[in-house]
Every structure is written in C-alpha cells, then in structure tokens.
Design a protein around this motif. Structure first.
Motif: not given
Length: 106
Positions: A32-33, A40-45, A65-70, A76-78
C-alpha cells in the motif's frame, strides 16, 4: 523526538482469506505504501512485532517520519487477497507502552 511509532491495527474482512499469515499482513501494508508513494517514497521498514491470526490484529512499528504515510496508505487499502477489507487503527503512539491497554485485549 522518538525514532519509531507503534500502531495497533486490525484487519476486517468481508470473507475468510485463503491464508492469513503475518507475512501477508505485513506485505499488504508495504504494498500500500509503494502503491501510493511510489518505489522511492514507499520504501521503509515496517516491523510486525506481534500478530494474532484469530483476531487478524497486529502491533506494527514504523519510523516516525513514515507514520503519517502509513496511516494514509492504510486508509486507502480496500482489498486483502482479493477480498474486500478495511484496516482499523485501534491505538498509535511513539511509545510501545502506550499500547499496553489495547495489547491486553489480544
């Protein structure tokens, strides 16, 4: 400022999935990220600290720093394994101890 944010998340499904494994749960969050923020923007642990298959509930840790993105990606996951679904964030915070009350409900 804390390095990580912790979330207590559950998955609500319209039907039973083929398999509800921790790796699929984590993969759904990571995909989803990437889908929303790109490669690039969705790459995280995304760390899955605890997973309860019966309740489809997990404790997840992400960099702060990824919390809001997650949270955006979760909203938006359906679908999960082609089954209509929604994710519910029961509690979130910068301290794992903040989830204790919810964690005891596991």
């Amino acid at each position: 400022m804390n390095e990580f944010y912790y979330l207590d998340i559950s998955l609500k499904l319209a039907a039973e999935p083929d398999q509800l494994l921790p790796v699929y749960f984590k993969s759904c969050l990571e995909q989803a990220l990437v889908r929303i923020f790109g490669e690039i923007g969705g790459q995280t642990t995304v760390d899955l600290l605890k997973f309860d298959t019966k309740q489809a509930r997990a404790i997840v840790r992400v960099p702060s720093n990824i919390y809001v993105k997650l949270r955006s990606a979760i909203a938006l996951i359906g679908q999960f394994q082609d089954i209509p679904c929604s994710f519910v964030v029961h509690k979130a915070g910068p301290l794992l101890l903040a989830l204790v009350e919810t964690h005891l409900e596991f």
